[in-house]
Design a protein around this motif. Structure first.
Motif, PDB file in Angstrom:
ATOM      1  N   GLN A   1       0.831  -1.177   0.000  1.00 51.33           N
ATOM      2  CA  GLN A   1       0.000   0.000   0.000  1.00 51.33           C
ATOM      3  C   GLN A   1       0.882   1.249   0.000  1.00 51.33           C
ATOM      4  O   GLN A   1       1.830   1.348   0.771  1.00 51.33           O
ATOM      5  CB  GLN A   1      -0.921   0.024   1.222  1.00 51.33           C
ATOM      6  N   GLN A   3       0.943   5.391   0.454  1.00 52.12           N
ATOM      7  CA  GLN A   3       0.194   6.478   1.057  1.00 52.12           C
ATOM      8  C   GLN A   3       0.983   7.775   0.950  1.00 52.12           C
ATOM      9  O   GLN A   3       2.201   7.790   1.146  1.00 52.12           O
ATOM     10  CB  GLN A   3      -0.118   6.184   2.523  1.00 52.12           C
ATOM     11  N   ILE A  28       7.422   3.592  -5.064  1.00 50.54           N
ATOM     12  CA  ILE A  28       6.643   3.904  -6.255  1.00 50.54           C
ATOM     13  C   ILE A  28       7.563   3.827  -7.466  1.00 50.54           C
ATOM     14  O   ILE A  28       8.650   4.409  -7.464  1.00 50.54           O
ATOM     15  CB  ILE A  28       5.995   5.292  -6.173  1.00 50.54           C
ATOM     16  N   ASN A  94      -0.257  14.796  -5.414  1.00 51.70           N
ATOM     17  CA  ASN A  94      -0.702  13.785  -6.360  1.00 51.70           C
ATOM     18  C   ASN A  94       0.486  13.193  -7.092  1.00 51.70           C
ATOM     19  O   ASN A  94       1.351  13.922  -7.563  1.00 51.70           O
ATOM     20  CB  ASN A  94      -1.688  14.397  -7.366  1.00 51.70           C
ATOM     21  N   TYR A 100      -1.592   3.631 -11.670  1.00 48.28           N
ATOM     22  CA  TYR A 100      -1.964   4.148 -10.366  1.00 48.28           C
ATOM     23  C   TYR A 100      -2.106   5.658 -10.380  1.00 48.28           C
ATOM     24  O   TYR A 100      -1.594   6.348 -11.263  1.00 48.28           O
ATOM     25  CB  TYR A 100      -0.961   3.725  -9.281  1.00 48.28           C
ATOM     26  N   TYR A 102      -2.218   8.272  -7.058  1.00 52.32           N
ATOM     27  CA  TYR A 102      -2.239   8.408  -5.612  1.00 52.32           C
ATOM     28  C   TYR A 102      -2.492   9.847  -5.197  1.00 52.32           C
ATOM     29  O   TYR A 102      -1.974  10.791  -5.803  1.00 52.32           O
ATOM     30  CB  TYR A 102      -0.916   7.942  -5.004  1.00 52.32           C
ATOM     31  N   TRP A 103      -3.277  10.012  -4.124  1.00 54.42           N
ATOM     32  CA  TRP A 103      -3.591  11.325  -3.564  1.00 54.42           C
ATOM     33  C   TRP A 103      -3.367  11.327  -2.065  1.00 54.42           C
ATOM     34  O   TRP A 103      -3.597  10.329  -1.384  1.00 54.42           O
ATOM     35  CB  TRP A 103      -5.055  11.696  -3.832  1.00 54.42           C
TER      36      TRP A 103
END
Length: 113
Positions: A1, A3, A28, A94, A100, A102-103
């Motif tokens: 995950q 974040q 990432i 962002n 993907y 992601y925020w």
């Protein structure tokens, strides 16, 4: 995950400066873009700045904001100078890439006169 957690927001007087940070948990890969958005009450979310291979790109911020990153940690920063009351908003980090988007949860920036 993965974040994203923004920090560095707060209350500042007009003309002051803030540096927002976006901490990234997890790794990432294949990142396409890193950006900051903001949303003021009653308004749509708007792009503040995006990071490109050529450096920082600002959209409608008149050069007052600069986006940068820490490559080792994937941390994304937004340096905000000459702040104005109209800059008051929740600022979101962002990161978009292969498969993907992601925020972060957002951080409040309030500029008083």
């Amino acid at each position: 995950q993965v974040q994203l957690v923004e920090s560095g927001g707060g209350l500042v007087q007009a003309g002051g400066s803030l540096r927002l940070s976006c901490a990234v948990s997890g790794s990432i890969f294949s990142i396409y873009s890193r950006a900051w958005y903001r949303q003021a009450p009653g308004k749509q979310r708007e792009l503040v700045a995006t990071l490109t291979s050529g450096g920082s790109a600002n959209y409608g911020m008149k050069g007052r904001f600069t986006i940068s990153r820490d490559g080792a940690k994937n941390t994304v920063y937004l340096q905000m100078n000459s702040l104005k009351p109209e800059d008051t908003a929740v600022y979101y980090c962002n990161i978009r890439g292969a498969g993907y988007d992601y925020w972060g949860q957002g951080t409040q920036v309030t500029v008083s006169s």
